[in-house]
Motif scaffolding. Structure first.
Motif, mmCIF file in Angstrom:
data_model
loop_
_atom_site.group_PDB
_atom_site.id
_atom_site.type_symbol
_atom_site.label_atom_id
_atom_site.label_comp_id
_atom_site.label_asym_id
_atom_site.label_seq_id
_atom_site.Cartn_x
_atom_site.Cartn_y
_atom_site.Cartn_z
ATOM 1 N N ASP A 21 22.495 -18.152 10.802
ATOM 2 C CA ASP A 21 22.001 -18.829 11.486
ATOM 3 C C ASP A 21 21.272 -20.146 11.257
ATOM 4 O O ASP A 21 19.912 -19.737 10.492
ATOM 5 N N HIS A 22 21.255 -21.362 11.688
ATOM 6 C CA HIS A 22 21.277 -22.288 11.065
ATOM 7 C C HIS A 22 19.790 -22.576 10.878
ATOM 8 O O HIS A 22 18.993 -23.247 10.008
ATOM 9 N N ILE A 23 18.761 -22.316 12.171
ATOM 10 C CA ILE A 23 17.183 -22.256 12.218
ATOM 11 C C ILE A 23 16.746 -21.807 11.721
ATOM 12 O O ILE A 23 15.669 -22.264 10.685
ATOM 13 N N ALA A 47 17.640 -20.563 8.405
ATOM 14 C CA ALA A 47 18.200 -21.420 7.508
ATOM 15 C C ALA A 47 17.297 -22.073 7.194
ATOM 16 O O ALA A 47 16.698 -22.586 5.473
ATOM 17 N N HIS A 48 16.863 -22.990 7.705
ATOM 18 C CA HIS A 48 16.490 -24.611 7.750
ATOM 19 C C HIS A 48 14.183 -23.868 7.075
ATOM 20 O O HIS A 48 13.944 -24.243 6.005
ATOM 21 N N LEU A 49 14.207 -22.343 7.392
ATOM 22 C CA LEU A 49 12.985 -22.235 7.118
ATOM 23 C C LEU A 49 13.392 -21.448 5.391
ATOM 24 O O LEU A 49 12.208 -21.837 4.525
ATOM 25 N N VAL A 58 12.041 -28.390 12.472
ATOM 26 C CA VAL A 58 11.867 -29.364 13.560
ATOM 27 C C VAL A 58 12.958 -29.896 12.834
ATOM 28 O O VAL A 58 13.440 -30.268 11.915
ATOM 29 N N SER A 59 14.006 -30.109 13.666
ATOM 30 C CA SER A 59 14.862 -30.621 13.344
ATOM 31 C C SER A 59 16.319 -31.549 14.321
ATOM 32 O O SER A 59 14.650 -31.610 15.629
ATOM 33 N N GLY A 60 16.804 -31.806 14.108
ATOM 34 C CA GLY A 60 17.635 -33.076 15.684
ATOM 35 C C GLY A 60 17.184 -32.569 16.356
ATOM 36 O O GLY A 60 18.007 -32.603 18.097
ATOM 37 N N MET A 98 17.083 -32.030 5.167
ATOM 38 C CA MET A 98 18.518 -32.468 6.451
ATOM 39 C C MET A 98 19.383 -31.090 5.829
ATOM 40 O O MET A 98 19.022 -30.394 4.847
ATOM 41 N N ASP A 99 20.339 -31.551 7.247
ATOM 42 C CA ASP A 99 21.452 -30.076 6.913
ATOM 43 C C ASP A 99 21.826 -30.387 5.542
ATOM 44 O O ASP A 99 22.231 -31.277 4.621
ATOM 45 N N ASN A 100 21.575 -28.674 5.382
ATOM 46 C CA ASN A 100 22.436 -28.830 3.413
ATOM 47 C C ASN A 100 22.435 -27.625 4.005
ATOM 48 O O ASN A 100 22.832 -26.518 4.275
HETATM 49 ZN ZN ZN Z 1 19.295 -29.165 10.875
#
Ligand code: ZN
Ligand code: KG4
Length: 357
Positions: free
Chosen positions: A114-116, A118-120, A141-143, A318-320
């Motif tokens: 899950d991308h969310i 993963a951001h953490l 906090v993303s787009g 940012m997304d990676n």
């Molecule tokens: Zn993102």
């Protein structure tokens, strides 16, 4: 010798085609990001059809480059990971299909992330591997998302609050359009705000009642629109003024006032959450975690509350795909893999209540 498990991660949820090789969850050996900003700039936003076509053209060259940069090959990999939700469905399908094809043909395990969440995990990339993700308060906090999470471990989170309308990054992007700035708008507003007076305009900070841990940014966006262009006339798309009439100094004042209101709302909800959950660590991830004022304000908050603060290095906000491979390592260690029925999904699993990642 590269650290194990060695995971190739893919990320194609929006307008970045990315691949990365990560060892032991935190050691980033390569992190390739092919951004599509130049393709979407003239539309001031991401066009889904254009994004999926571009992912299709770029995914395999990006994977090859990631392996080459890491000085490794398919034969050294232990698993293939992919961000399979949330995002634009056509874009996610490209990454998910590529990951399945690679995993199947190489005889490797497949891990959908899950991308969310993963951001953490990005907060832990390139850090000491002896410091695993601990119980923490997390803000993504993303787009597309604004979520407040009680993180119980790398694979278990509890949703405490989320936006009821626009995501904060989306509000930044819309604010940039209102002010006539370039796409993507978040970094442009951040830069401009540094030259403005944040008290020039009194824009609203939505608290949503005394107990709420949710967010709302659409009122702020509309308030900025009316402050910049005056009240709408007639059917609604004619205004008293135009952003083109502003001087650079006026534009900077609007950017700074918008940024103060947006960041104040985020920090206020962090403070509320910290009064309720007993954690020693604060994690902030997602594109907006690159914002200079937010970073400054959460540093102060963590210092005042005696918390360990973990912010992603600027390159991992940012997304990676490194964050995808990083989170997948926890699943690998837990022996938790997906089968060939793994599919792309527009919504995050991280929406309400307790969630096992
Ligand atoms: Zn993102
Ligand atoms: O996490 P991300 O790369 O993609 C999504 O998952 O949505 O976040 C992109 C968002 C965009 O809205 C962009 O304008 C915003 O992050 N952003 C920023 C900054 N850098 C990127 N917003 C405010 N200040 C920044 N410095």
């Amino acid at each position: 010798m590269l650290a194990k498990p060695l995971i190739l991660g893919l990320e194609t949820s929006c307008d970045e085609t990315a691949a990365a090789v990560v060892g032991a969850g935190t050691r980033v050996y390569s992190n390739v990001i092919a951004t599509q900003h130049e393709l979407h700039r003239r539309y001031a936003g991401v066009v889904p059809e254009i994004a999926s076509r571009a992912h299709l053209e770029r995914i395999l060259p990006v994977v090859r480059e990631a392996l080459q940069d890491a000085g490794t090959g398919f034969e050294d990999l232990d698993a293939i990971a992919v961000g399979h939700r949330p995002g634009l469905i056509g874009s996610l399908l490209v990454g998910t299909s590529a990951a399945k094809a690679l995993a199947w043909s190489l005889g490797l395990g497949l891990i959908g992330v899950d991308h969310i969440a993963a951001h953490l995990q990005a907060c832990y990339l390139d850090t000491d591997p002896d410091q695993p993700l601990r119980e923490a308060l997390g803000l993504v906090v993303s787009g597309g998302h604004t979520s407040l999470l009680h993180v119980h471990g790398p694979l278990e989170v509890q949703v405490l609050g989320r936006t009821i309308d626009d995501a904060v990054g989306e509000a930044y992007d819309k604010a940039a359009v209102i002010l006539g700035l370039d796409y993507p708008g978040g970094p442009a507003i951040d830069r401009l705000a540094g030259r403005g007076d944040e008290h020039a305009h009194d824009l609203p900070v939505a608290m949503l009642g005394p107990d709420s841990l949710d967010f709302s940014f659409s009122g702020l966006k509309t308030a900025l629109l009316y402050a910049v262009r005056g009240k709408p006339k007639g059917s609604g798309n004619r205004f008293e003024r135009d952003a083109g009439d502003l001087t650079d100094a006026q534009r900077a004042d609007f950017a700074a006032s918008f940024q103060r209101a947006a960041v104040t709302a985020l920090v206020a909800k962090l403070q509320r959450a910290l009064d309720r959950v007993d954690v020693g660590t604060l994690l902030v991830g997602g594109g907006v975690s690159a914002n200079s004022l937010l970073r400054e304000r959460v540093e102060t908050l963590a210092r005042d509350r005696g918390l360990i603060l973990r912010l992603p290095a600027p390159g991992y906000c940012m997304d990676n795909a490194a964050m995808i491979a990083g989170l997948a390592a926890a699943r690998y260690d837990a022996g938790s893999f997906d089968d060939w029925t793994l599919s792309a999904a527009t919504h995050s699993a991280v929406r309400e209540g307790w969630i096992a990642i």
